[in-house]
Write an enzyme that holds these catalytic residues in place. Structure first.
Site, PDB file in Angstrom:
ATOM      1  N   LYS A  52      11.818  -4.037 -68.084  1.00  0.00           N
ATOM      2  CA  LYS A  52      12.532  -5.044 -67.294  1.00  0.00           C
ATOM      3  C   LYS A  52      11.800  -6.393 -67.398  1.00  0.00           C
ATOM      4  O   LYS A  52      12.426  -7.430 -67.558  1.00  0.00           O
ATOM      5  CB  LYS A  52      12.660  -4.584 -65.834  1.00  0.00           C
ATOM      6  CG  LYS A  52      13.678  -3.454 -65.683  1.00  0.00           C
ATOM      7  CD  LYS A  52      13.670  -2.784 -64.318  1.00  0.00           C
ATOM      8  CE  LYS A  52      14.559  -1.545 -64.369  1.00  0.00           C
ATOM      9  NZ  LYS A  52      14.626  -0.801 -63.115  1.00  0.00           N
ATOM     10  N   GLN A  96      11.521  -0.557 -57.672  1.00  0.00           N
ATOM     11  CA  GLN A  96      11.704   0.567 -58.605  1.00  0.00           C
ATOM     12  C   GLN A  96      11.702   1.896 -57.862  1.00  0.00           C
ATOM     13  O   GLN A  96      10.819   2.150 -57.035  1.00  0.00           O
ATOM     14  CB  GLN A  96      10.598   0.519 -59.680  1.00  0.00           C
ATOM     15  CG  GLN A  96      10.746   1.522 -60.796  1.00  0.00           C
ATOM     16  CD  GLN A  96      11.986   1.304 -61.675  1.00  0.00           C
ATOM     17  OE1 GLN A  96      12.509   0.203 -61.784  1.00  0.00           O
ATOM     18  NE2 GLN A  96      12.472   2.358 -62.287  1.00  0.00           N
ATOM     19  N   ASP A 119      20.120  -4.792 -57.941  1.00  0.00           N
ATOM     20  CA  ASP A 119      20.378  -3.400 -58.327  1.00  0.00           C
ATOM     21  C   ASP A 119      21.758  -2.936 -57.840  1.00  0.00           C
ATOM     22  O   ASP A 119      22.266  -1.908 -58.297  1.00  0.00           O
ATOM     23  CB  ASP A 119      19.322  -2.474 -57.695  1.00  0.00           C
ATOM     24  CG  ASP A 119      18.280  -2.009 -58.694  1.00  0.00           C
ATOM     25  OD1 ASP A 119      18.623  -1.861 -59.882  1.00  0.00           O
ATOM     26  OD2 ASP A 119      17.128  -1.785 -58.284  1.00  0.00           O
TER      27      ASP A 119
END
Ligand code: GUN
Length: 279
Positions: A52, A96, A119
């Site tokens: 990422k 995460q 997200d």
């Protein structure tokens, strides 16, 4: 041989489009910045987080990395997210998953401001998706829609079957396919006669979480098959939820693993970050 749906190529196209957009935004004084938080040192998470960060660097997005020890308390993590919510420089916040067991991920996801929820996991983002309002969409299913569209595969009017009903993939996938006017069936571990249902699919999305679960018996002749799975077999080779060798003889188009859905998740994360900054 079926059409190979090339996620590497399509994700590179998207990242190049975003790179140009980020440069244009910079000229207008808008700087794109993503905060990436990892708690603990799970090796798989470290690989994802690194990928990422690399994608951010490529597109021209600043990434602020927070690597916290696994002993971090839920209160400390909530405080960090709240601080980033209030930081005007930060457009997107990504925590995460999975988090260590002593931290409730639902609490953390709900703490992220829906305006920075790149997200697309916050209940407000999920609700917006359900009612067709503007909001952030979970990156993997959003990436699959892009894979289909950019490969010239029509969704409207098609029988779409999703295997799996997770909050991150199966459920948002079914809603996105519906939004594109597909006729959608969601199957799961309690579905009876699974193969009969999946054999109706013009577009079959496998998000089962079991290596090579989907064989040619699950697939209609000339179906489009999308594989969301990512596993390592005994020889340390990557494979998906689909038995590629077997299914490719029947499918009209199929995603490989690696190089199919995987790279699209990160490309769509970059897309969500740019949108967050534009807002
Ligand atoms: N862990 C595995 N996939 C994801 C993802 O897309 N987002 C976050 N935050 N964590 C993950």
């Amino acid at each position: 041989m079926p059409q190979l749906i090339d996620g590497k190529k399509i994700s590179a196209e998207i990242k190049d489009e975003l790179k140009e957009k980020v440069q244009r935004l910079k000229k207008d004084g808008i700087h794109v910045c993503l905060a990436v938080i990892q708690v603990g040192d799970d090796p798989a998470s470290s690989i994802y987080v690194n990928n990422k960060k690399k994608a951010c660097a490529y597109v021209g997005i600043e990434s602020l990395a927070f690597e916290l020890p696994k002993e971090t308390t839920q209160e400390e993590l909530v405080a960090l997210v709240e601080n980033l919510n209030g930081n005007e420089k930060v457009n997107g916040i990504l925590v995460q998953l999975p988090l260590p067991e002593h931290i409730n991920s639902d609490v953390i996801i709900r703490t992220i401001s829906p305006d920075k929820d790149v997200d697309g996991f916050h209940p407000e983002s999920v609700g917006r998706l359900c009612i067709g309002a503007d909001g952030f969409v979970s990156c993997t299913p959003a990436g699959i829609i892009q894979l289909l569209k950019r490969s010239g595969i029509e969704i409207a009017g098609k029988e779409c079957v999703v295997i799996g009903r997770s909050n991150i993939v199966g459920k948002p996938m079914s809603i996105l396919l519906l939004r594109e006017n597909g006729t959608v069936t969601v199957t799961h571990s309690r579905t009876r006669n699974l193969k009969e249902v999946t054999r109706r699919a013009d577009i079959l999305v496998a998000a089962v979480g079991k290596p090579k679960f989907v064989t040619s018996e699950f697939v209609k002749e000339n179906a489009v098959v999308i594989d969301v799975g990512m596993h390592r077999n005994a020889e340390n080779k990557l494979c998906g939820d689909v038995d590629f060798e077997d299914v490719q003889r029947k499918a009209s188009a199929i995603t490989p693993v690696p190089g199919g859905v995987g790279p699209m998740t990160i490309a769509m994360l970059m897309y969500n970050c740019v949108r967050a900054a534009e807002k």
